[in-house]
Scaffold this motif. Sequence first.
Motif, PDB file in Angstrom:
ATOM      1  N   ILE A  82      33.739   8.138  72.620  1.00 27.79           N
ATOM      2  CA  ILE A  82      34.150   7.977  74.013  1.00 27.79           C
ATOM      3  C   ILE A  82      33.386   6.850  74.687  1.00 27.79           C
ATOM      4  CG2 ILE A  82      34.336   9.121  76.256  1.00 27.79           C
ATOM      5  CD1 ILE A  82      34.626  11.763  74.771  1.00 27.79           C
ATOM      6  N   CYS A  83      32.059   6.914  74.644  1.00 19.77           N
ATOM      7  CA  CYS A  83      31.251   5.907  75.335  1.00 19.77           C
ATOM      8  C   CYS A  83      30.753   4.799  74.414  1.00 19.77           C
ATOM      9  CB  CYS A  83      30.055   6.568  76.026  1.00 19.77           C
ATOM     10  SG  CYS A  83      28.896   7.386  74.885  1.00 19.77           S
ATOM     11  N   GLY A  84      30.791   5.005  73.096  1.00 17.28           N
ATOM     12  CA  GLY A  84      30.368   3.982  72.153  1.00 17.28           C
ATOM     13  C   GLY A  84      28.879   3.871  71.948  1.00 17.28           C
ATOM     14  N   LYS A  85      28.089   4.802  72.508  1.00 18.93           N
ATOM     15  CA  LYS A  85      26.631   4.740  72.353  1.00 18.93           C
ATOM     16  C   LYS A  85      26.202   5.343  71.017  1.00 18.93           C
ATOM     17  CE  LYS A  85      25.746   5.052  77.335  1.00 18.93           C
ATOM     18  NZ  LYS A  85      25.082   5.833  78.401  1.00 18.93           N
ATOM     19  N   LYS A  86      25.102   4.820  70.494  1.00 16.24           N
ATOM     20  CA  LYS A  86      24.539   5.356  69.266  1.00 16.24           C
ATOM     21  C   LYS A  86      24.146   6.814  69.462  1.00 16.24           C
ATOM     22  CE  LYS A  86      24.079   2.278  65.813  1.00 16.24           C
ATOM     23  NZ  LYS A  86      24.340   2.562  64.386  1.00 16.24           N
ATOM     24  N   SER A  87      24.522   7.669  68.500  1.00 14.88           N
ATOM     25  CA  SER A  87      24.263   9.098  68.615  1.00 14.88           C
ATOM     26  C   SER A  87      23.823   9.642  67.268  1.00 14.88           C
ATOM     27  CB  SER A  87      25.522   9.833  69.093  1.00 14.88           C
ATOM     28  OG  SER A  87      26.002   9.288  70.312  1.00 14.88           O
ATOM     29  N   LYS A  88      23.342  10.878  67.286  1.00 13.09           N
ATOM     30  CA  LYS A  88      22.881  11.525  66.063  1.00 13.09           C
ATOM     31  C   LYS A  88      24.064  12.067  65.258  1.00 13.09           C
ATOM     32  CE  LYS A  88      18.334  12.942  67.750  1.00 13.09           C
ATOM     33  NZ  LYS A  88      17.413  14.090  67.961  1.00 13.09           N
ATOM     34  N   PHE A  89      23.941  11.956  63.951  1.00 11.62           N
ATOM     35  CA  PHE A  89      24.969  12.501  63.070  1.00 11.62           C
ATOM     36  C   PHE A  89      25.011  14.021  63.204  1.00 11.62           C
ATOM     37  CE2 PHE A  89      26.001  14.482  58.989  1.00 11.62           C
ATOM     38  CZ  PHE A  89      27.272  13.965  58.772  1.00 11.62           C
ATOM     39  N   TYR A  90      26.240  14.573  63.317  1.00  6.91           N
ATOM     40  CA  TYR A  90      26.379  16.025  63.469  1.00  6.91           C
ATOM     41  C   TYR A  90      26.912  16.658  62.182  1.00  6.91           C
ATOM     42  CZ  TYR A  90      27.614  20.525  65.531  1.00  6.91           C
ATOM     43  OH  TYR A  90      27.699  21.874  65.809  1.00  6.91           O
ATOM     44  N   ASP A  91      28.125  16.314  61.775  1.00  9.84           N
ATOM     45  CA  ASP A  91      28.667  16.802  60.498  1.00  9.84           C
ATOM     46  C   ASP A  91      29.860  15.936  60.121  1.00  9.84           C
ATOM     47  OD1 ASP A  91      30.736  17.556  62.148  1.00  9.84           O
ATOM     48  OD2 ASP A  91      30.478  19.707  61.882  1.00  9.84           O
ATOM     49  N   ASN A  92      30.452  16.287  58.981  1.00  9.64           N
ATOM     50  CA  ASN A  92      31.624  15.557  58.498  1.00  9.64           C
ATOM     51  C   ASN A  92      32.936  16.121  59.019  1.00  9.64           C
ATOM     52  OD1 ASN A  92      30.182  13.671  56.920  1.00  9.64           O
ATOM     53  ND2 ASN A  92      29.958  15.186  55.280  1.00  9.64           N
ATOM     54  N   GLY A  93      32.866  17.068  59.940  1.00 11.89           N
ATOM     55  CA  GLY A  93      34.082  17.635  60.499  1.00 11.89           C
ATOM     56  C   GLY A  93      34.814  18.504  59.489  1.00 11.89           C
ATOM     57  N   ASN A  94      35.978  18.969  59.855  1.00  8.71           N
ATOM     58  CA  ASN A  94      36.753  19.833  58.976  1.00  8.71           C
ATOM     59  C   ASN A  94      38.079  19.193  58.568  1.00  8.71           C
ATOM     60  OD1 ASN A  94      37.977  19.861  61.430  1.00  8.71           O
ATOM     61  ND2 ASN A  94      37.890  22.079  61.749  1.00  8.71           N
ATOM     62  N   GLU A  95      38.206  17.871  58.752  1.00  9.58           N
ATOM     63  CA  GLU A  95      39.457  17.190  58.431  1.00  9.58           C
ATOM     64  C   GLU A  95      39.409  16.488  57.085  1.00  9.58           C
ATOM     65  OE1 GLU A  95      40.804  14.602  61.472  1.00  9.58           O
ATOM     66  OE2 GLU A  95      40.248  15.935  63.103  1.00  9.58           O
ATOM     67  N   CYS A 129      26.733  13.387  70.925  1.00  8.95           N
ATOM     68  CA  CYS A 129      26.408  12.458  72.006  1.00  8.95           C
ATOM     69  C   CYS A 129      25.678  13.205  73.121  1.00  8.95           C
ATOM     70  CB  CYS A 129      27.685  11.809  72.537  1.00  8.95           C
ATOM     71  SG  CYS A 129      27.438  10.684  73.923  1.00  8.95           S
ATOM     72  N   LYS A 130      24.662  12.571  73.726  1.00  7.96           N
ATOM     73  CA  LYS A 130      23.920  13.194  74.806  1.00  7.96           C
ATOM     74  C   LYS A 130      24.797  13.439  76.031  1.00  7.96           C
ATOM     75  CE  LYS A 130      19.474  11.152  73.474  1.00  7.96           C
ATOM     76  NZ  LYS A 130      18.332  10.291  73.893  1.00  7.96           N
ATOM     77  N   GLU A 131      25.778  12.588  76.228  1.00  5.20           N
ATOM     78  CA  GLU A 131      26.633  12.687  77.410  1.00  5.20           C
ATOM     79  C   GLU A 131      27.896  13.509  77.168  1.00  5.20           C
ATOM     80  OE1 GLU A 131      29.001   9.736  80.565  1.00  5.20           O
ATOM     81  OE2 GLU A 131      27.684   8.909  79.005  1.00  5.20           O
ATOM     82  N   HIS A 132      28.537  13.336  75.998  1.00  7.44           N
ATOM     83  CA  HIS A 132      29.833  13.965  75.743  1.00  7.44           C
ATOM     84  C   HIS A 132      29.788  15.077  74.705  1.00  7.44           C
ATOM     85  CE1 HIS A 132      30.738   9.819  77.208  1.00  7.44           C
ATOM     86  NE2 HIS A 132      31.564  10.491  77.965  1.00  7.44           N
ATOM     87  N   GLY A 133      28.613  15.373  74.149  1.00  8.53           N
ATOM     88  CA  GLY A 133      28.501  16.452  73.186  1.00  8.53           C
ATOM     89  C   GLY A 133      29.007  16.052  71.813  1.00  8.53           C
ATOM     90  N   VAL A 134      29.521  17.038  71.071  1.00  9.02           N
ATOM     91  CA  VAL A 134      29.999  16.797  69.714  1.00  9.02           C
ATOM     92  C   VAL A 134      31.415  16.214  69.771  1.00  9.02           C
ATOM     93  CG1 VAL A 134      30.522  17.839  67.488  1.00  9.02           C
ATOM     94  CG2 VAL A 134      28.585  18.679  68.832  1.00  9.02           C
ATOM     95  N   VAL A 135      31.554  14.983  69.320  1.00  8.43           N
ATOM     96  CA  VAL A 135      32.847  14.297  69.323  1.00  8.43           C
ATOM     97  C   VAL A 135      32.995  13.515  68.027  1.00  8.43           C
ATOM     98  CG1 VAL A 135      32.985  14.086  71.831  1.00  8.43           C
ATOM     99  CG2 VAL A 135      31.874  12.282  70.491  1.00  8.43           C
ATOM    100  N   THR A 136      34.220  13.134  67.742  1.00  3.92           N
ATOM    101  CA  THR A 136      34.472  12.274  66.588  1.00  3.92           C
ATOM    102  C   THR A 136      33.839  10.911  66.827  1.00  3.92           C
ATOM    103  OG1 THR A 136      36.582  13.397  66.223  1.00  3.92           O
ATOM    104  CG2 THR A 136      36.262  11.281  65.124  1.00  3.92           C
ATOM    105  N   CYS A 137      33.233  10.366  65.795  1.00  2.00           N
ATOM    106  CA  CYS A 137      32.516   9.101  65.954  1.00  2.00           C
ATOM    107  C   CYS A 137      33.488   7.954  66.203  1.00  2.00           C
ATOM    108  CB  CYS A 137      31.656   8.818  64.725  1.00  2.00           C
ATOM    109  SG  CYS A 137      32.600   8.465  63.241  1.00  2.00           S
ATOM    110  N   HIS A 138      32.956   6.855  66.657  1.00  2.00           N
ATOM    111  CA  HIS A 138      33.738   5.671  66.974  1.00  2.00           C
ATOM    112  C   HIS A 138      34.065   4.897  65.703  1.00  2.00           C
ATOM    113  CE1 HIS A 138      34.876   1.810  68.674  1.00  2.00           C
ATOM    114  NE2 HIS A 138      33.907   1.243  67.970  1.00  2.00           N
ATOM    115  N   PHE A 139      35.307   4.442  65.605  1.00  2.00           N
ATOM    116  CA  PHE A 139      35.743   3.580  64.513  1.00  2.00           C
ATOM    117  C   PHE A 139      36.211   2.265  65.123  1.00  2.00           C
ATOM    118  CE2 PHE A 139      36.444   7.912  63.011  1.00  2.00           C
ATOM    119  CZ  PHE A 139      35.709   7.897  61.837  1.00  2.00           C
ATOM    120  N   PRO A 140      35.674   1.123  64.674  1.00  2.00           N
ATOM    121  CA  PRO A 140      35.936  -0.157  65.365  1.00  2.00           C
ATOM    122  C   PRO A 140      37.378  -0.630  65.281  1.00  2.00           C
ATOM    123  CG  PRO A 140      34.709  -0.518  63.325  1.00  2.00           C
ATOM    124  CD  PRO A 140      34.747   0.960  63.540  1.00  2.00           C
ATOM    125  N   TRP A 141      38.179  -0.103  64.370  1.00  2.00           N
ATOM    126  CA  TRP A 141      39.549  -0.589  64.207  1.00  2.00           C
ATOM    127  C   TRP A 141      40.575   0.227  65.007  1.00  2.00           C
ATOM    128  CZ3 TRP A 141      36.513   1.217  60.148  1.00  2.00           C
ATOM    129  CH2 TRP A 141      36.727   2.542  59.775  1.00  2.00           C
TER     130      TRP A 141
END
Length: 296
Positions: free
Chosen positions: A45-58, A84-96
């Motif tokens: 969402i915000c594009g900030k560097k965040s800590k790895f959480y998991d590989n998701g379930n997809e 993310c500190k601001e948005h919680g657990v979200v899917t990571c950003h992909f540049p494409w």
Amino acid sequence: MLNKNCIKTILNVKHTCIDKVTMLADTSIMIQVHATKCEQYRCGICGKKSKFYDNGNEGARTWRACDWAGQKVILVVPSCRVNCKEHGVVTCHFPWTRHGSRFTRKFEEQTAWMAVNCSRLAVAAFMRISWNTVGSIIKRVEKDLDINPNARFDNLVRIGVDETSYRKGHKYITTVVNHDTGNVIWVAKGHGKTIFEQFFKQLTPAQRESIQLGSGDGARWIDECIREYCPNANRCVDPFHVIEWAMDALDTVRVDAWREAKAKTPEQPKAKQDVLRKKHLRRIQLQQSLRIQKWH
């Protein structure tokens, strides 16, 4: 296979590394990719560097890219979520791609450009996506390009308003355009004073005072809104409606002249009318017979 740099250039993606290219049984092309190190583990969402959480379930995530010579191109990458500190657990950003999309940026931009120049059904058929997906893509592209929506209301001097119908005239939308730039600055469903008032309520007092001219057709609700919210602005009729009314008046005069000329013309005897009608029928039959002989 093509060189990886060539594939990256064709895909028109940045901060992306090509891992493997595979041709599937249905002739579609699957390309395994991953983001460069500096673009990994960012909030979607915000594009900030965040800590790895998991590989998701997809498992692996896929995105449609622009076709290559009519063949579908699919990007594949393992799924990843960050905390993310601001948005919680979200899917990571992909540049494409854009967040929440299953298409690449260039695919969506091409679809949005076609939607401006073609019907939605034609775009859906050409891009091989569903009819509803076209609308979702347009919303994402518009949101990405229109970073500051309120900036379109700055420096308004001459505006024009008109309503148009769609779906066989059963529904209406009201459109406001900036005559100086030629851009549409506001659109809303419906028409009438209550709808047009919503446009002026979004403007600040300074933005309303900057408006010097408001054009439209002869609708009373346009006059009332201009007088109420922009009392210093001049109200005028746009050239389109002036020409339309002039052509309607010309058609009325033409019909009256034709009827008057017909009334003054003496009627021909019925026998003469029958002769002319028979000649016309014989001429049509001769043309049809000649046409048949030509094809045979």
